[in-house]
Design a protein around this motif. Structure first.
Motif, short mmCIF file in Angstrom:
data_model
loop_
_atom_site.label_atom_id
_atom_site.label_comp_id
_atom_site.label_asym_id
_atom_site.label_seq_id
_atom_site.Cartn_x
_atom_site.Cartn_y
_atom_site.Cartn_z
N TYR A 122 0.83 -1.21 0.00
CA TYR A 122 0.00 0.00 0.00
C TYR A 122 0.86 1.26 0.00
O TYR A 122 0.60 2.21 -0.75
CB TYR A 122 -0.92 -0.01 1.23
CG TYR A 122 -1.52 1.34 1.54
CD1 TYR A 122 -2.62 1.82 0.83
CD2 TYR A 122 -0.97 2.14 2.54
CE1 TYR A 122 -3.15 3.07 1.10
CE2 TYR A 122 -1.50 3.39 2.82
CZ TYR A 122 -2.59 3.86 2.10
OH TYR A 122 -3.11 5.10 2.37
N LYS A 151 3.77 1.79 -1.10
CA LYS A 151 4.61 2.00 -2.29
C LYS A 151 4.06 3.08 -3.21
O LYS A 151 4.82 3.73 -3.93
CB LYS A 151 4.75 0.69 -3.07
CG LYS A 151 5.78 -0.26 -2.50
CD LYS A 151 6.25 -1.29 -3.52
CE LYS A 151 5.13 -2.12 -4.07
NZ LYS A 151 5.62 -3.20 -4.98
N GLN A 152 2.75 3.29 -3.20
CA GLN A 152 2.17 4.31 -4.07
C GLN A 152 2.63 5.71 -3.69
O GLN A 152 2.57 6.64 -4.49
CB GLN A 152 0.64 4.25 -4.01
CG GLN A 152 0.06 4.60 -2.65
CD GLN A 152 -1.44 4.50 -2.62
OE1 GLN A 152 -2.14 5.16 -3.42
NE2 GLN A 152 -1.96 3.66 -1.73
#
Length: 266
Positions: A260, A262-263
């Protein structure tokens, strides 16, 4: 046994005692650690105050610690001496290091982090060590635990963590519910894992700071902790078994949280 045999037996005992006296700790704050990955991480940790390193010839060739510790603190030793000191059940891998405990961190150091783990009275050092290993693997920055019902810094904890103990902050607090409130003030969303949680874990994340909260096996999260966290979440588990070992649950949750975050390029 003849008097001559008794004499030589006493000499052999004295020799063994003299050899083992080398392993008397420098002071009460010192801890003995063993195992390749554990010792390697300690040697590379600038926060460590190291006193002595005992190492076999084979382990020396593999670790090459010459540039990491002074010659006066290093001693090459036979493997059987380490086994005699630690016990035959201990897998020391030919390395034993004496170092002082790490200086405890506090919650104020966490404001710059994005992913942490919070443990509610998880007492087994093997579980906590395994959680630390997963936490480091998935980029978490700290493990918070309760002061009274959590393992202290020890060789067993560090060996299970396989070097991770020296790569992540381990913080213990007296009041976990108050610590969670402090994390909220820092901008963390606290997501607690509960088999009866009303929300699926991967739909429970929001914001750019996450604290994953896990309870002890068996009793799970305490009522006060459930009331304090931002959200109670569960895994989507279609099988008959609905509960996982806490260290396995932590690994899955860390992977999900890392994916999650990483965005946000975190």
């Amino acid at each position: 046994m003849t008097p001559k045999d008794s004499h030589y037996a006493r000499l052999r005992r004295r020799y063994r005692v003299a050899r083992l006296s080398e392993f008397v700790p420098m002071n009460k704050d010192c801890i003995w650690y063993y195992g390749f990955h554990t010792v390697e991480a300690i040697l590379h940790n600038p926060k460590r105050r190291i006193h002595r390193l005992f190492i076999t010839k084979n382990a020396y060739r593999k670790l090459n610690p010459g540039n990491l510790i002074s010659a006066s603190s290093l001693k090459v030793i036979e493997s059987k001496m380490l086994t005699r000191f630690l016990g035959s059940e201990v897998v020391h891998q030919g390395i034993l290091i004496e170092t002082e405990s790490l200086v405890a961190k506090n919650l104020d150091d966490l404001h710059r982090f994005s992913l942490i783990i919070v443990l509610d009275q998880v007492t087994d050092p093997h579980n906590v060590g395994a959680i630390m290993r997963s936490a480091v693997a998935f980029g978490a920055h700290a493990v918070i635990a309760t002061q009274r019902y959590s393992p202290k810094e020890s060789a067993i904890l560090a060996k299970t963590a396989s070097g991770a103990f020296d790569l992540i902050d381990y913080i213990t607090v007296n009041n976990l519910s108050e610590a969670l409130k402090t994390l909220h003030e820092m901008g963390f969303k606290t997501v607690a894992l509960d088999s009866e949680g009303p929300h699926l874990l991967h739909f429970s994340f929001s914001g750019q700071k996450l604290a994953l909260v896990l309870g002890a096996e068996g009793k799970g999260l305490r009522k006060k902790i459930k009331e304090t966290v931002s959200v109670l979440a569960r895994f989507d588990m279609p099988g008959v078994i609905k509960n996982l070992n806490v260290s396995n649950a932590a690994a899955i949750a860390l992977y999900s949280a890392h994916s999650y975050l990483k965005q946000f390029n975190i």
